[in-house]
Scaffold this motif. Structure first.
Motif, short mmCIF file in Angstrom:
data_model
loop_
_atom_site.label_atom_id
_atom_site.label_comp_id
_atom_site.label_asym_id
_atom_site.label_seq_id
_atom_site.Cartn_x
_atom_site.Cartn_y
_atom_site.Cartn_z
N PRO A 57 -5.99 2.79 -14.66
CA PRO A 57 -5.15 2.38 -13.52
C PRO A 57 -5.69 2.93 -12.20
O PRO A 57 -6.14 4.08 -12.13
N PHE A 58 -5.66 2.08 -11.17
CA PHE A 58 -6.25 2.45 -9.89
C PHE A 58 -5.25 3.21 -9.03
O PHE A 58 -4.04 2.94 -9.07
N PRO A 59 -5.72 4.17 -8.24
CA PRO A 59 -4.85 4.83 -7.27
C PRO A 59 -4.33 3.80 -6.26
O PRO A 59 -4.94 2.74 -6.09
N PRO A 60 -3.23 4.08 -5.59
CA PRO A 60 -2.68 3.14 -4.62
C PRO A 60 -3.71 2.73 -3.56
O PRO A 60 -4.38 3.58 -2.97
N GLY A 61 -3.83 1.43 -3.35
CA GLY A 61 -4.70 0.89 -2.31
C GLY A 61 -6.14 0.72 -2.71
O GLY A 61 -6.91 0.02 -2.01
N VAL A 62 -6.57 1.29 -3.82
CA VAL A 62 -7.98 1.22 -4.21
C VAL A 62 -8.35 -0.17 -4.72
O VAL A 62 -9.42 -0.70 -4.41
N LEU A 63 -7.47 -0.78 -5.51
CA LEU A 63 -7.76 -2.11 -6.06
C LEU A 63 -7.98 -3.11 -4.93
O LEU A 63 -8.89 -3.95 -5.00
#
Length: 232
Positions: free
Chosen positions: A37-43
């Motif tokens: 799962p990606f940290p917030p905003g990274v995707l």
């Protein structure tokens, strides 16, 4: 006509290795190490960076294929019409580079924009491919208008653009029959044989269109050779 078909073959043979530049541009190294799962905003950053890389890659491919194809086909059209090839070759190269690059970048952008839309894969493929073939077709059409007319008719120059649309529509059918295991609905088709087909269809159509054209100057010359009182 033989010069034009030779030009189409040369365009395909020189354009095919250009497709190997598909991974010239990559997303920044600092974004490559993330996984779900990606940290917030990274995707969002990864997707934006990937789109920019895809547009640069397809812009490079489209520009080089456009430059090669329009220079070669423009020169072949001029030679076939009995005119010097230098102007058509240079103008075709410049216009093909600019409009091919724009069309290539647009094809990557179009493909990404259509990914989440509930649309038939065939329609997606056509809309994606016509961005690039349209850019190259317009560049070749302008080359004919400015460097070969009136020995090449205006109708032929316009038909070249129409051929670009026909190629974008016809290619998915031919690819599905000849290369069913390779994807053809993406900006850069899978498989070298499939890509050769992708390039060959528009350039062969260009050769046929230009080869059948008779410009105003040719018609006028032929008419002037008819003796007075003889049936035209």
């Amino acid at each position: 006509m033989s010069r034009l078909f030779a030009g189409a073959i040369v365009s395909v043979l020189l354009g095919l290795p250009v497709t190997l530049l598909a991974e010239t541009f990559m997303i920044p190294v600092n974004l490559q190490g993330y996984s779900a799962p990606f940290p917030p905003g990274v995707l969002e950053k990864i997707e934006s960076a990937q789109l920019q890389a895809d547009m640069k890659n397809m812009g490079t491919i489209g520009g080089l294929i456009g430059a090669i194809g329009c220079a070669v086909m423009g020169g072949a059209a001029a030679a076939n019409a009995g005119r010097g090839t230098g102007k058509a070759f240079v103008l075709g190269g410049v216009l093909g580079l600019l409009l091919g690059a724009a069309g290539g970048a647009a094809s990557a952008l179009t493909f990404r924009g259509l990914l989440l839309n509930p649309m038939d894969p065939f329609i997606k493929g056509v809309l994606t491919q016509v961005s690039l073939t349209g850019g190259i077709g317009i560049a070749l059409s302008l080359t004919l208008c400015f460097a070969v007319r009136p020995l090449i008719s205006m109708q032929a120059a316009i038909t070249v653009v129409v051929c670009s649309v026909i190629a974008a529509v016809g290619y998915p059918f031919a690819a599905a029959f000849l290369f069913p295991l390779n994807r053809s609905d993406i900006a850069l088709p899978e498989g070298m044989g499939n890509r050769a087909l992708w390039l060959a269809i528009p350039f062969v159509l260009y050769a046929l269109t230009i080869g059948r054209s008779k410009g105003a100057a040719v018609v006028a010359e032929a008419t002037s050779d008819v003796p007075a009182g003889s049936p035209a």
